[in-house]
Each structure stands twice: as C-alpha cells, then as structure tokens.
Design a protein around this motif. Structure first.
Motif, PDB file in Angstrom:
ATOM      1  N   VAL A 128       0.791  -1.097   0.253  1.00 19.10           N
ATOM      2  CA  VAL A 128       0.051  -0.057  -0.029  1.00 19.10           C
ATOM      3  C   VAL A 128       0.984   1.250   0.079  1.00 19.10           C
ATOM      4  CG1 VAL A 128      -1.960  -1.199   1.164  1.00 19.10           C
ATOM      5  CG2 VAL A 128      -0.176   0.116   2.376  1.00 19.10           C
ATOM      6  N   CYS A 129       0.289   2.240  -0.371  1.00 20.31           N
ATOM      7  CA  CYS A 129       0.999   3.630  -0.340  1.00 20.31           C
ATOM      8  C   CYS A 129      -0.216   4.617  -0.518  1.00 20.31           C
ATOM      9  CB  CYS A 129       1.615   3.712  -1.560  1.00 20.31           C
ATOM     10  SG  CYS A 129       2.584   5.377  -1.761  1.00 20.31           S
ATOM     11  N   GLY A 130       0.036   5.853   0.104  1.00 20.70           N
ATOM     12  CA  GLY A 130      -0.981   6.927   0.108  1.00 20.70           C
ATOM     13  C   GLY A 130      -0.753   7.600  -1.473  1.00 20.70           C
ATOM     14  N   ASP A 131      -1.194   6.692  -2.394  1.00 19.84           N
ATOM     15  CA  ASP A 131      -1.273   7.128  -3.796  1.00 19.84           C
ATOM     16  C   ASP A 131      -1.937   6.205  -4.640  1.00 19.84           C
ATOM     17  OD1 ASP A 131       1.093   8.858  -5.676  1.00 19.84           O
ATOM     18  OD2 ASP A 131       0.119   7.212  -6.613  1.00 19.84           O
ATOM     19  N   SER A 132      -2.914   6.531  -5.341  1.00 18.16           N
ATOM     20  CA  SER A 132      -3.656   5.629  -6.183  1.00 18.16           C
ATOM     21  C   SER A 132      -2.811   4.815  -6.983  1.00 18.16           C
ATOM     22  CB  SER A 132      -4.803   6.460  -6.784  1.00 18.16           C
ATOM     23  OG  SER A 132      -4.348   7.280  -7.724  1.00 18.16           O
ATOM     24  N   HIS A 133      -1.510   5.116  -7.682  1.00 14.92           N
ATOM     25  CA  HIS A 133      -1.044   4.316  -8.584  1.00 14.92           C
ATOM     26  C   HIS A 133       0.001   3.148  -7.854  1.00 14.92           C
ATOM     27  CE1 HIS A 133      -2.367   7.778 -11.086  1.00 14.92           C
ATOM     28  NE2 HIS A 133      -2.663   6.757 -11.684  1.00 14.92           N
ATOM     29  N   THR A 134      -0.489   2.929  -6.930  1.00  9.83           N
ATOM     30  CA  THR A 134       0.088   1.896  -5.945  1.00  9.83           C
ATOM     31  C   THR A 134      -0.223   0.645  -6.707  1.00  9.83           C
ATOM     32  OG1 THR A 134      -0.145   3.110  -3.974  1.00  9.83           O
ATOM     33  CG2 THR A 134       0.459   1.151  -3.762  1.00  9.83           C
ATOM     34  N   ALA A 135      -1.462   0.548  -7.610  1.00  8.06           N
ATOM     35  CA  ALA A 135      -1.878  -0.459  -8.347  1.00  8.06           C
ATOM     36  C   ALA A 135      -0.643  -1.093  -9.157  1.00  8.06           C
ATOM     37  CB  ALA A 135      -2.864  -0.130  -8.951  1.00  8.06           C
ATOM     38  N   THR A 136       0.262  -0.080  -9.475  1.00  9.42           N
ATOM     39  CA  THR A 136       1.509  -0.514 -10.118  1.00  9.42           C
ATOM     40  C   THR A 136       2.010  -1.740  -9.850  1.00  9.42           C
ATOM     41  OG1 THR A 136       2.022   1.926 -10.373  1.00  9.42           O
ATOM     42  CG2 THR A 136       3.574   0.419 -11.159  1.00  9.42           C
ATOM     43  N   HIS A 137       2.207  -2.188  -8.591  1.00  8.27           N
ATOM     44  CA  HIS A 137       2.911  -3.063  -7.986  1.00  8.27           C
ATOM     45  C   HIS A 137       2.557  -4.661  -8.443  1.00  8.27           C
ATOM     46  CE1 HIS A 137       5.457  -0.092  -6.280  1.00  8.27           C
ATOM     47  NE2 HIS A 137       4.471   0.324  -6.071  1.00  8.27           N
ATOM     48  N   GLY A 138       1.167  -4.418  -8.705  1.00 11.43           N
ATOM     49  CA  GLY A 138       0.325  -5.802  -8.975  1.00 11.43           C
ATOM     50  C   GLY A 138       0.896  -6.598 -10.064  1.00 11.43           C
ATOM     51  N   ALA A 139       1.668  -6.033 -10.706  1.00 11.70           N
ATOM     52  CA  ALA A 139       2.498  -6.557 -11.889  1.00 11.70           C
ATOM     53  C   ALA A 139       3.342  -7.609 -11.499  1.00 11.70           C
ATOM     54  CB  ALA A 139       3.315  -5.410 -12.837  1.00 11.70           C
ATOM     55  N   PHE A 140       3.773  -7.456 -10.111  1.00  5.44           N
ATOM     56  CA  PHE A 140       4.729  -8.622  -9.724  1.00  5.44           C
ATOM     57  C   PHE A 140       3.948  -9.884  -9.168  1.00  5.44           C
ATOM     58  CE2 PHE A 140       7.645  -5.156  -9.819  1.00  5.44           C
ATOM     59  CZ  PHE A 140       8.596  -5.912 -10.209  1.00  5.44           C
ATOM     60  N   GLY A 141       2.492  -9.677  -9.302  1.00  8.80           N
ATOM     61  CA  GLY A 141       1.521 -10.752  -8.526  1.00  8.80           C
ATOM     62  C   GLY A 141       1.264 -10.413  -6.970  1.00  8.80           C
ATOM     63  N   SER A 142       1.313  -9.037  -6.803  1.00 11.03           N
ATOM     64  CA  SER A 142       1.154  -8.645  -5.109  1.00 11.03           C
ATOM     65  C   SER A 142      -0.380  -8.263  -5.156  1.00 11.03           C
ATOM     66  CB  SER A 142       2.178  -7.809  -4.826  1.00 11.03           C
ATOM     67  OG  SER A 142       2.152  -6.552  -5.442  1.00 11.03           O
ATOM     68  N   ILE A 143      -0.818  -7.950  -3.798  1.00 13.51           N
ATOM     69  CA  ILE A 143      -2.325  -7.130  -4.104  1.00 13.51           C
ATOM     70  C   ILE A 143      -1.670  -5.732  -3.476  1.00 13.51           C
ATOM     71  CG2 ILE A 143      -4.445  -6.874  -2.695  1.00 13.51           C
ATOM     72  CD1 ILE A 143      -4.292  -9.889  -2.211  1.00 13.51           C
ATOM     73  N   ALA A 144      -1.944  -4.867  -4.612  1.00 13.94           N
ATOM     74  CA  ALA A 144      -1.202  -3.552  -4.237  1.00 13.94           C
ATOM     75  C   ALA A 144      -2.396  -2.460  -4.600  1.00 13.94           C
ATOM     76  CB  ALA A 144       0.096  -3.216  -5.008  1.00 13.94           C
ATOM     77  N   PHE A 145      -2.437  -1.610  -3.553  1.00 13.38           N
ATOM     78  CA  PHE A 145      -3.635  -0.534  -3.681  1.00 13.38           C
ATOM     79  C   PHE A 145      -3.403   0.760  -3.077  1.00 13.38           C
ATOM     80  CE2 PHE A 145      -4.754  -3.504  -0.428  1.00 13.38           C
ATOM     81  CZ  PHE A 145      -5.289  -2.680   0.645  1.00 13.38           C
ATOM     82  N   GLY A 146      -3.899   1.886  -3.521  1.00 10.99           N
ATOM     83  CA  GLY A 146      -3.827   3.215  -2.954  1.00 10.99           C
ATOM     84  C   GLY A 146      -4.852   3.373  -1.502  1.00 10.99           C
ATOM     85  N   ILE A 147      -4.189   4.084  -0.682  1.00 11.01           N
ATOM     86  CA  ILE A 147      -4.975   4.144   0.468  1.00 11.01           C
ATOM     87  C   ILE A 147      -5.019   5.942   0.792  1.00 11.01           C
ATOM     88  CG2 ILE A 147      -4.555   2.265   1.397  1.00 11.01           C
ATOM     89  CD1 ILE A 147      -2.543   3.272   3.060  1.00 11.01           C
ATOM     90  N   GLY A 148      -5.970   6.065   1.580  1.00 12.26           N
ATOM     91  CA  GLY A 148      -5.662   7.660   2.070  1.00 12.26           C
ATOM     92  C   GLY A 148      -5.016   7.919   3.084  1.00 12.26           C
ATOM     93  N   THR A 149      -4.813   9.093   3.564  1.00  8.34           N
ATOM     94  CA  THR A 149      -3.944   9.647   4.756  1.00  8.34           C
ATOM     95  C   THR A 149      -4.298   9.059   6.015  1.00  8.34           C
ATOM     96  OG1 THR A 149      -3.758  11.908   3.165  1.00  8.34           O
ATOM     97  CG2 THR A 149      -2.895  11.665   5.566  1.00  8.34           C
ATOM     98  N   SER A 150      -5.523   8.833   6.169  1.00 12.69           N
ATOM     99  CA  SER A 150      -5.858   8.090   7.582  1.00 12.69           C
ATOM    100  C   SER A 150      -5.372   6.877   7.479  1.00 12.69           C
ATOM    101  CB  SER A 150      -7.460   8.221   7.912  1.00 12.69           C
ATOM    102  OG  SER A 150      -7.831   9.670   8.162  1.00 12.69           O
ATOM    103  N   GLN A 151      -5.534   6.133   6.421  1.00 13.64           N
ATOM    104  CA  GLN A 151      -5.110   4.839   6.366  1.00 13.64           C
ATOM    105  C   GLN A 151      -3.495   4.668   6.572  1.00 13.64           C
ATOM    106  OE1 GLN A 151      -7.611   4.010   2.908  1.00 13.64           O
ATOM    107  NE2 GLN A 151      -8.130   2.432   3.814  1.00 13.64           N
ATOM    108  N   VAL A 152      -2.742   5.681   5.855  1.00 11.34           N
ATOM    109  CA  VAL A 152      -1.369   5.881   6.053  1.00 11.34           C
ATOM    110  C   VAL A 152      -1.066   5.925   7.505  1.00 11.34           C
ATOM    111  CG1 VAL A 152       0.593   7.323   5.691  1.00 11.34           C
ATOM    112  CG2 VAL A 152      -1.084   6.894   4.090  1.00 11.34           C
ATOM    113  N   ARG A 153      -1.863   6.488   8.401  1.00  9.03           N
ATOM    114  CA  ARG A 153      -1.684   6.541   9.707  1.00  9.03           C
ATOM    115  C   ARG A 153      -2.025   5.304  10.471  1.00  9.03           C
ATOM    116  NH1 ARG A 153      -6.799   8.886  12.130  1.00  9.03           N
ATOM    117  NH2 ARG A 153      -7.394   6.706  11.524  1.00  9.03           N
TER     118      ARG A 153
END
Lengths: 472, 215
Positions: A128-153
C-alpha cells in the motif's frame, strides 16, 4: 465469490482478524511513503505517542514536489512549502527508523518506479501507499492498492489496514501487439472498453497471451492504470518473466533463499481452475496506438479512428463527452492525428522506466523536436537516469531537443515547477487527462505511449508512430 | 448539524475521536452536478503542498469556483454557504487517492454526501473522516438536486442508522456500505486503536509470511 485466485490466496495469508465493522484486518508487507500524504499521519502518531511497530516494512522516497532541474535541487528548496514537506519526511523517517531515499540518494525517484527496481516489491505481498497508482506493483503478482491519509496513519501505527475484499474480474487479452503498439495502448483500450468506473468493486487480474508476452516494465504500466478503470488494484500472475526480473536485485534473496522464496511466489499464482466473479475477453491483434480525446482516461480512441460524436455515445456518456470536447477543442468525426501539440512530456510512474525512454529514443534518433514544442524527459528514478546515461540515451534526447531532467513526478500533476501554461496541449506519457491535472485549468492533456509522445514531439502534432521509420 | 454522541467534533483532525458515532446528519443541501468528478477537481494538486489540513476549505473546487479573472462565480460552493449535505452524481471522487479532497469538503462544511456512486478510495477516505457517503438511484439524486436548487433553505436529513434521506416531506431509502454503516453507527471509524488491539495476531500473521524476517 472468487476462489483459488492469487487475490484470494494472498488475502488469506495476510488476514489478521475480522473487525467488528465487518471489514478484514490485513497485514501490509510493504508500505511505500512519500512526502505528500505522510506529514499529517506522522504528526498524529507523535501526538498519540504511538511508535511504528514494523519500521523495516516501510520505505520512503520523495517524488511529487521535487524540482527536476538539476540546479533546482539545492537545499533548502526554493519553494518553502516543498522544503517543509521534504524536511518533515526526513525528520519523520529518521525518528521512526524508516529507510528514506532522499534527494541526496542515487536511488531517489517515484515510489512506484523505485520499489520494483530495488526488488522491494515481490509476488505474494500486500503493498500500500498513500497514492492511487500503488496498483502498479500488482504487476509482480502482489495485492497493491492506494490508500488515504488516515489509512497511512493506520499502517504506520499497526502495519495493517481495515479493508473490504473485492470481487475479481479476469481480463483475458488474446492476440499479439503489432509493431509500434505498446502496453500503454492495451490498458487505454481496456479502460475505453470497460469505462472509468467499470472496475469499481473489482480487482483486475490481467492474463492471456498478450499479457504473458509483456516485459515486467510493460506489465507495470498496465497495472498502474487499473485505478483509471475504477479498479483499486490490478495484478498479473507471477511467471518466469517476473522471477528473472527479480533475480539479483538489492532486496531479493540469493541462492537457496531465492529458490525458497520463489516456491512461495509460485504457490500464490491463480489456480488453472480458479473461479472468477467476472471474465471479459479482448483481442489486440488489430489494436492501434491509442490516444485520448477528452478529459478522462476512458475517452480514448485509436489514433486514426474518428473522435466520437457525443450523440453517438450511450446516453449516460453524452453530456460528459460534450463538456470534454469543449475543453479539449477537438471536433467529432476527425481523428486525433493532426492536432497540434505545444508540449511533449515523457516520464511518470506509468511510463518513466528505462524501456519507455529506449522506445522513445528509437523514434527520436536522428530527428529533432518540432520548433514549436517544449519537450521534457523526466526519468522515473535516478537509477533509470543513470542507466540511460550509461547507454548514451540521454544524448539522443538532448540532440533531438528534449530537456533531460532529474527524477520526479513532474508534469504529471505539476506539484513542482513543471506545468502547462494556459491552454497548451500536451502529448503525455502520464496517466490522467483530467481538467487542470497538469497545472493549468485550461491545459489539455492527450495521453499516449512513450513512442507516440516522441513521434508527436517531432511532428508537432498528434501522429501515428507507425508511419515513421524507427531507428534500430 | 451532525448528531453524534461523542464529545468532540468529527471535523477535528481525528485525534481522540475513537468514540464518535455518526447516526444522523441534518441541515441543508448543496448540489454539485456531473459524473466522474475527480479529486483533482475537488482540490487541485498545487494545494497539497502542506503538512497540515489548514485552509483546505478555501481550496474545495478551487478552479471551478472562479471565472477567468479569478472572481468567484455561481458555483454551488459559492452559493450554498452553510449547507452540509452534498448531493452528487456518478463515480464521484475518482482519480487520485488524496484524502485532502474529502478533508476540503468537510472543512467547507460537508458532513454527509448523497450520490449515485463513489470511487472506492474516496468512499474509504470519507469513512475515515466520519462522513457518511450514501448512494441511491440516478432519478432520486436528480430529484434531490432539483429540490435543493429550488429550495436552498429547505431541510435535508440523512438518517445513517436507518439508511434514509428525508426531504420535501418524503423519506426515501438509500444505500450505505455495510462497513461504513458499521463504522459510523458504532463510532469505530477511527481505526488506530481497533487495529492495534490485535497486536499479537498481527505478529503471528507476519511470522507466518515467508518474506518477513523473523523477529
């Protein structure tokens, strides 16, 4: 519900508990941090007296606000706000004992470029990352998604997020991409077909012959734009292409440990008889380079296809199309090819990797940027930059008339000095053509592949790269 | 006003609001029409260069609220001051994950949103802030938007518990996602304490992952 997919397997391995609100508590294997969405969470932890329990599973870099002119990177940064954000990140990562690749690091760059090239992102992880383009990392076969600032916390405080499991849509892409047609065209086609909200509630599993044939860098571009189709995450099952890319990278184990890790990676791939919530098919044999005509990434056509007339679109899309065409100043019935451009921008977490610049350089070799065009080449990381410089690719860009910059997000969202002016039209390798996205509320963005950006830079207008002889 | 049971306002920065329940939002409406309104429009990226949430209200719909000379135009966020129930259309909040978007809306005064559909990260962010995001069919949304435009001073109420919107003397059912409903009604939308209460289970899950170093 889906069963036996990579998504199901990785989710189950990372599920910590059922939460009283009905969500799952999910352990996060890799949390990527940047300067824009992390200052408030760190402040809050400080106020609550909470320490980061898994600092080693968090990695930070600075990307959105960094100047990309070499002379602009002296500290303190000229922009006080940018300097404040960078200083906050330095302090926060130091105090929490989190690895930080700052402006003084030769590994600094866009989070979604840096993590894959260091081997931080691996199959079977949650990212995860506080950035919607975290989806990028799914290219490796991971579950990768963007989160909001409260979720970063939340992640900093517990290394977990509260999350709802999505449904899984398999997107089976048959056929072979033709000469001059790239993975960017493939994903723009998928979004145009399924819609910018078509993926809401789903994660996308990309597969089929055309996806299997893609390099890792091309796969990253596909998964990157999952969010543009409304899917919070997208992934590709790991295979030999994935394993070969990972071998030898800094954070990837070697020798027997590599083989052990690989056994895990193989075990999480979707079963042949996995159940999906939905399956769609697409054939790309006849796909041509895609370009956007409107103000969302789904408003895209083949470069020689006519721009649709709003009245020919489904009823729910007409008003948006009219408004978009008014903004972009394109006429329905004519193709996008031939519309003049003012700016060419190459870079970003979608297409700022080495292969993207090599593809563009092949078009630029022996040619010059049109005199009316301002052209920026912004590598996605300092590693991308130094790799290309070692190959002499920077010389090709400079000789053609491109500005050769330092790594950062740059004119994708214009949080630094790089910005469109007035109603400039930009041929862009980025991921979003929203109104105002590139820093001017009247600016116009035409999304396309890196090769197409290079072609447009030379021609001074949107043009089909397939009509140009491309250097060997 | 939001009818919560906690002692602190949900508009504060999330500190010490673990017990805040959001059961009902009553006030007046503000319609913002259009599908696919992305977070770049809700708050342009140039206003994210800050380490606090201060001043976010000024930046809500910043570009849309001004004409070519920078003067305030007739955008709903200039016209419907004091309103707290935002009424939107399809796929609202798509694009960037920036929580600054719902924060900007909240600081302007939005305490609840009713729309046709929401992008997922945006809805999650709303939940984190204790802002209910309720969905309903396009006809109901259009009717509610028409009503608010014709009667800007008239009351609009979202009953979170019973998932209903009341306006114009009528009560209609709306959908609120199960997790959001649970979080708001039970007052557990601030998840730090909740997640940290499972620290042993977190460590066990981590220890079972091949890529996490044993500790």
């Amino acid at each position: 519900m889906s069963e036996g997919t990579l998504y199901d397997k990785v989710w189950d391995r990372h599920k910590v508990a059922d939460l009283p609100n009905g969500q799952d508590q999910l352990f996060i294997g890799l949390h990527l941090i940047h300067e824009v969405t992390s200052p408030q969470p760190f402040s809050e932890l400080r106020e609550r007296g909470v320490e980061v329990p898994y600092p080693e599973r968090n990695v930070a870099t600075v990307d959105h606000i960094v100047p990309t002119r070499p002379e602009g990177r002296e500290r303190p940064l000229a922009d006080d706000s940018a300097e404040g954000m960078l200083t906050a990140l330095e302090r926060n990562t130091t105090e929490s004992d989190i690895q930080f690749y700052g402006l003084d690091s030769d590994k600094q760059g866009i989070t979604h470029v840096v993590a894959p090239e260091l081997g931080l992102t691996q199959p079977g992880m949650t990212v995860v990352c506080g950035d919607s383009h975290t989806a990028t990392h799914g290219a490796f076969g991971s579950i990768a998604f963007g989160i909001g600032t409260s979720q970063v916390r939340d992640v900093l405080a517990s290394q977990c997020v509260a999350a709802d499991k999505a449904e899984v849509r398999r997107i089976e892409v048959d056929g072979t991409l033709g000469e001059g047609v790239h993975s960017k065209d493939l994903i723009l086609k998928i979004i145009a077909e399924l819609g910018v909200d078509g993926g809401v509630g789903y994660v996308y599993e990309y597969g089929g012959e055309a996806v299997r044939d893609l390099s890792m860098e091309e796969r990253l571009a596909v998964c990157n734009m999952s969010i543009e189709g409304g899917a919070r995450a997208g992934y590709i099952n790991p295979d030999e292409t994935t394993y070969e890319f990972l071998r030898g990278r800094e954070f990837v184990p070697e020798g027997d440990a590599f083989e052990e890790r690989k056994a895990y990676w193989e075990s999480v791939a979707s079963d042949d008889d996995a159940d999906y919530d939905d399956v769609v098919h697409l054939d790309v044999d006849d796909l041509e380079p895609m370009v956007t005509w409107g103000t969302n990434p789904g408003q895209a056509v083949g470069v020689s296809d006519p721009v649709p007339a709003p009245e020919d679109l489904p009823e729910g899309e007409r008003e948006a199309a009219r408004t978009a065409q008014e903004h972009t100043g394109v006429e329905p019935g004519e193709p996008m090819a031939g519309y003049p451009i003012d700016v060419a921008f190459l870079g970003t977490c979608t297409n700022g990797r080495t292969s993207d610049f090599r593809e563009a350089a092949a078009v630029l070799e022996g040619r010059e940027v049109h005199p009316d065009v301002r052209a920026l080449a912004v590598p996605g990381s300092q590693t991308v930059k130094s790799t290309l410089e070692a190959e002499g690719i920077d010389d090709v860009f400079r000789a053609a008339g491109f500005e050769w910059r330092e790594a950062g997000c740059s004119m994708c969202l214009a949080m630094n000095d790089d910005s469109l002016e007035g109603d400039e039209r930009c041929a862009s390798s980025s991921n979003r053509n929203y109104v105002g996205r590139q820093g001017s509320k009247d600016g116009r963005t035409v999304l396309m592949s890196p090769a197409m950006v290079a072609a447009a830079a030379v021609a001074g207008e949107v043009t089909d790269v397939r009509g140009m002889e491309v250097g060997a | 006003m939001s009818d919560g049971e906690g002692s602190e306002s949900p508009r504060e920065d999330g500190v010490g609001v673990e017990e805040m329940k959001v059961r009902r939002v009553a006030g007046t409406g503000v319609p913002v029409r259009g599908d696919d309104i992305d977070t770049d429009q809700i708050i342009p990226a140039r206003f994210l260069k800050t380490t606090t949430w201060e001043g976010m209200d000024e930046y809500a719909f910043y570009d849309a609220r001004r004409d070519d000379d920078g003067e305030l135009n007739d955008h709903p966020f200039n016209e419907y001051k004091g309103a707290n129930v935002l009424v939107v259309n399809d796929n609202f909040g798509c694009g960037s994950s920036r929580e600054h978007a719902p924060r900007a809306l909240a600081r302007w005064g939005v305490e609840a949103i009713v729309g046709e559909s929401f992008a997922e990260i945006f809805a999650d962010n709303c939940k984190s802030l204790g802002i209910p995001a309720a969905t309903t069919d396009p006809e109901t949304v259009a009717d509610l938007q028409d009503f608010v435009e014709a009667n800007p001073e008239a009351g609009v109420e979202l009953d979170v518990v019973d998932r209903q919107v009341t306006y114009d003397g009528e009560t209609v059912d709306v959908d609120i996602d199960e997790a959001m409903h649970g979080a708001l009604v039970q007052g557990i939308w601030d998840t730090v304490a909740l997640l940290r209460s499972n620290m042993d289970a977190i460590d066990e899950t981590a220890a079972d992952l091949p890529y996490v170093e044993s500790r």
